[in-house]
Scaffold this motif. Structure first.
Motif, PDB file in Angstrom:
ATOM      1  N   ASP A 126       0.974  -1.281   0.038  1.00 17.38           N
ATOM      2  CA  ASP A 126      -0.132  -0.064   0.087  1.00 17.38           C
ATOM      3  C   ASP A 126       0.853   1.296  -0.232  1.00 17.38           C
ATOM      4  O   ASP A 126       0.413   2.240  -0.667  1.00 17.38           O
ATOM      5  N   VAL A 127       2.067   1.371   0.795  1.00 18.55           N
ATOM      6  CA  VAL A 127       2.883   2.546   0.870  1.00 18.55           C
ATOM      7  C   VAL A 127       3.376   2.584  -0.618  1.00 18.55           C
ATOM      8  O   VAL A 127       3.473   3.612  -1.087  1.00 18.55           O
ATOM      9  N   TYR A 128       3.686   1.544  -1.342  1.00 14.18           N
ATOM     10  CA  TYR A 128       4.522   1.586  -2.869  1.00 14.18           C
ATOM     11  C   TYR A 128       3.570   2.289  -3.671  1.00 14.18           C
ATOM     12  O   TYR A 128       3.726   3.105  -4.489  1.00 14.18           O
ATOM     13  N   GLU A 129       2.087   1.723  -3.677  1.00 14.61           N
ATOM     14  CA  GLU A 129       1.106   2.148  -4.499  1.00 14.61           C
ATOM     15  C   GLU A 129       0.639   3.625  -4.272  1.00 14.61           C
ATOM     16  O   GLU A 129       0.487   4.325  -5.083  1.00 14.61           O
ATOM     17  N   ALA A 130       0.572   4.011  -2.795  1.00 14.33           N
ATOM     18  CA  ALA A 130       0.546   5.460  -2.756  1.00 14.33           C
ATOM     19  C   ALA A 130       1.587   6.381  -3.186  1.00 14.33           C
ATOM     20  O   ALA A 130       1.345   7.210  -3.685  1.00 14.33           O
ATOM     21  N   ALA A 131       2.853   5.897  -2.999  1.00 13.72           N
ATOM     22  CA  ALA A 131       4.115   6.768  -3.571  1.00 13.72           C
ATOM     23  C   ALA A 131       3.921   6.830  -4.985  1.00 13.72           C
ATOM     24  O   ALA A 131       4.151   7.988  -5.589  1.00 13.72           O
ATOM     25  N   LYS A 132       3.439   5.827  -5.537  1.00 14.29           N
ATOM     26  CA  LYS A 132       3.528   5.992  -7.276  1.00 14.29           C
ATOM     27  C   LYS A 132       2.279   6.863  -7.404  1.00 14.29           C
ATOM     28  O   LYS A 132       2.318   8.066  -8.414  1.00 14.29           O
ATOM     29  N   ALA A 133       0.921   6.881  -6.636  1.00 16.05           N
ATOM     30  CA  ALA A 133      -0.052   8.023  -6.689  1.00 16.05           C
ATOM     31  C   ALA A 133       0.364   9.296  -6.661  1.00 16.05           C
ATOM     32  O   ALA A 133      -0.244  10.285  -7.222  1.00 16.05           O
ATOM     33  N   LEU A 134       1.344   9.490  -5.897  1.00 14.13           N
ATOM     34  CA  LEU A 134       1.758  10.747  -5.548  1.00 14.13           C
ATOM     35  C   LEU A 134       2.959  11.250  -6.395  1.00 14.13           C
ATOM     36  O   LEU A 134       3.525  12.356  -5.752  1.00 14.13           O
ATOM     37  N   THR A 135       3.356  10.693  -7.208  1.00 11.73           N
ATOM     38  CA  THR A 135       4.450  11.310  -8.002  1.00 11.73           C
ATOM     39  C   THR A 135       4.018  12.447  -8.979  1.00 11.73           C
ATOM     40  O   THR A 135       2.847  12.581  -9.089  1.00 11.73           O
ATOM     41  N   GLY A 136       4.920  13.257  -9.055  1.00 10.22           N
ATOM     42  CA  GLY A 136       4.849  14.161  -9.988  1.00 10.22           C
ATOM     43  C   GLY A 136       4.241  15.669  -9.339  1.00 10.22           C
ATOM     44  O   GLY A 136       4.029  16.437  -9.933  1.00 10.22           O
TER      45      GLY A 136
END
Length: 659
Positions: free
Chosen positions: A324-334
């Motif tokens: 979940d941390v990794y997926e949230a990190a991807k969602a918050l890129t850019g």
């Protein structure tokens, strides 16, 4: 005087004054791992001082402690035998004394507490004109803090240290001045709570320094009583947080730093982390928490692979795992802010997103491995949905509720009040008053009013020192443009306690448990800071910080006895007088005083020095002290210095350290 005062302090801390410490380390508490903490625990087992009335307990917990101002003369003891009654706190002029004001708000403790809390949760309706006038007297000291983020950042962020550090320095002094003088005490305490919850280390960089006024004003202070999701989003998109946890440079090679901390610290909490577990193996919540929100994004099936995030048939994880941390990190890129590292213009620090640096593709945040984000969502929307899934989750409600209960009631608050607060937080997820309603639930609870929980916390250095200034009549405006340098001298002295404002480097904020603050170094540096405050109560008005001698003479009529001075200052600083007084009735020798703090305070005040044990300089009752001798130190009596030492001793006491 130094050896005499140190001896009195040692007596209180190491056992002669054991009763005074009883509530500071309750039976069963685990002390910190140092000799002083163990000595305190051993000395206090099974002992306790009187429990203060609700007015005092509430004002200790709902702010930085009661401010004691000048009371009506009719409230003063009319004779030596009346010095042990509780008139001091019951007859103050309306609005001039916090305890008197609290007690004027109703006929019962419950009525008074509810009225006071209702007022405190509506800070815009509280007349804070005294504070505003104090700040307005020094317009140059706070000019930068009134400017926009874009103006200040563009002009200062990439220039010299003195330029970019100025916003931080102003906010630090504003925070101190507000804590000491504002009538919006619960609001100021709550602002401090959120600065720790959403902790950013101000000295991290020129960009955090240069944006600090906006972080404090536009984020922390704006949302302190508001809606938690809006608060979370504001923190995530502000330059200070983007810079502090490195999300401003997270791109297709995503950086998990911010995503991990936002889950572990800001929302669901470390207690709901299940490590490397497979997402599908995580327990699901009994019901989908997003079904009743009416949120357009969570209700849209096209954004979550055909099954809306709010669908009752959706399976939502009860806990979070690394995936979940990794997926949230991807969602918050850019996620970015406008910046320039060179030149004379530093850009505006405004938030924006860069889709070219965003990690596209499907994602699953708290979805137990099932799709929560379809591919190719814009960077801003992708991250916003992830933050909503965290903010509206029941684990977040419980995590925030527990921290608020810990701040307002006890280091280890009863589960009953945590549950009640979590229910309020969760039920008000869409309310603009979500946080204030949660606080109201906590402070009107039976647990908050339970006298058995008094002393379940101690004041951290900030609370201890500000409470001392409020009780001791501080009359200094902490400001940036201070020709006497008193403001910076104080801050440099206070910094040694380990709690300088906005200077905690890790993202978890200053600890809120006694074990961290009971180390000998922290306690000694706190005492030294109080020494600094009382020593500045000089006969020269230009150097005076606390009006100790003035308060003494304004509130005690005629030539007082030593007992009257001690009783007055115990009452004034601790906020009440127990039955029988702090030192006992007239004729009681100091050695037979009924309370530990009264015993040691009277002993200190009348004796010539602890190396010459028990040799009195003065008597407890039979020798009035000439009033004019309080103004100057003369002969061997030193009543000016001795009175300031008496105040310092009471402020050092465990009685004063309780919350």
């Amino acid at each position: 005087m130094v050896s005499e005062l140190s001896g009195a302090r040692r007596a209180i801390v190491t056992g002669l004054g054991a009763a005074a410490l009883g509530s500071v380390v309750p039976v069963g508490a685990q002390p910190g791992r140092n000799a002083l903490s163990h000595a305190i625990a051993a000395a206090t087992k099974g002992l306790a001082e009187p429990v203060p009335p609700l007015a005092v307990r509430a004002l200790h917990r709902l702010g930085f402690g009661p401010a004691r101002r000048k009371l009506k003369a009719a409230a003063l003891p009319s004779g030596p035998d009346d010095v042990f009654n509780s008139d001091f706190e019951s007859q103050g002029e309306l609005g001039s004394d916090d305890i008197g004001y609290f007690n004027s708000l109703g006929g019962t403790d419950d009525e008074r507490l509810e009225a006071y809390v209702t007022e405190q949760l509506a800070p815009s309706l509280i007349d804070d004109s005294d504070l505003e006038a104090r700040l307005a007297a020094y317009p140059g000291s706070f000019a930068v803090s009134r400017q926009s983020l874009a103006t200040v950042f563009s002009q200062r962020a990439c220039r010299s240290f003195d330029e970019y550090v100025r916003p931080y320095r102003e906010v630090e002094k504003l925070a101190l001045t507000r804590a000491v003088y504002s009538r919006r005490q619960l609001y100021e305490l709550t602002v401090d709570f959120w600065h720790n919850h959403f902790n950013v280390y101000a000295p991290l960089s020129n960009h955090t320094y240069a944006s600090w006024h906006s972080w404090d004003r536009d984020v922390i202070r704006r949302y302190a009583y508001g809606n938690f999701y809006n608060f979370l989003y504001a923190t995530a998109t502000h330059v200070t947080m983007l810079r502090y946890l490195d999300n401003y440079r997270s791109d297709v090679r995503f950086n998990e730093n911010y995503a991990r901390e936002v889950m572990e610290l800001h929302t669901l909490g470390a207690e709901n982390y299940r490590g490397l577990a497979e997402p599908l193996g995580v327990d699901a919540l009994e019901t989908n928490p997003y079904t009743v929100l009416g949120d357009d994004e969570l209700d849209d099936p096209s954004l979550a692979g055909g099954l809306a995030l709010s669908s009752p048939s959706r399976s939502i994880a009860a806990y979070y795992v690394d995936n979940d941390v990794y997926e949230a990190a991807k969602a918050l890129t850019g996620w970015r802010y406008r910046r320039s590292e060179t030149g004379t213009s530093c850009d505006t620090a405004a938030f924006y997103t860069d889709d070219a640096d965003h990690t596209g593709g499907q994602k699953s945040v708290l979805g137990r491995g099932l799709l929560t984000h379809t591919a190719d969502l814009p960077a801003e929307q992708d991250g916003r949905i992830a933050l909503k899934l965290m903010a509206y989750h029941p684990a977040t409600a419980r995590h925030i509720a527990r921290k608020l209960c810990q701040r307002l009631i006890a280091d280890d608050p009863p589960e009953s009040v945590v549950t009640a607060a979590a229910n309020t937080f969760y039920a008000n997820r869409l309310s603009s008053q979500q946080i204030s309603r949660t606080i109201r639930t906590i402070v009107l609870s039976p647990e908050f009013k339970d006298p058995a929980l008094w002393g379940s916390k101690i004041r951290r250095p900030l609370e201890l020192v500000v409470a001392a200034m409020r009780a001791g009549g501080c009359n200094h405006t902490f400001r940036e443009d201070d020709p006497t340098n008193t403001s910076n001298d104080f801050i440099n002295t206070f910094a040694s306690t380990g709690q300088r404002l906005f200077n905690w480097r890790p993202p978890d904020g200053y600890p809120d448990h006694r074990e961290h603050w009971q180390g000998s170094n922290t306690m000694v540096q706190g005492w030294r800071t109080i020494d600094w405050l009382t020593d500045r109560d000089a006969m020269d008005d230009s150097k005076r910080v606390m009006r100790i001698v003035d308060i003494t003479l304004e509130n005690i009529q005629g030539d007082p006895t030593a007992r009257q001075v001690v009783e007055f200052w115990c009452n004034w600083l601790l906020g009440y007088t127990p039955d029988g007084g702090w030192t006992g009735p007239v004729g009681t020798p100091w050695s037979a005083a009924p309370t530990a703090i009264g015993k040691q305070a009277l002993r200190f005040f009348i004796q010539s020095g602890f190396p010459q044990r028990d040799r009195n300089l003065w008597t407890e009752d039979s020798d009035p002290i000439p009033r004019d001798k309080f103004r100057v130190n003369q002969d061997f009596e030193d009543w000016n210095r001795r009175t300031r030492g008496l105040v310092a001793l009471i402020l050092w006491s465990p009685n004063f350290a309780q919350r």
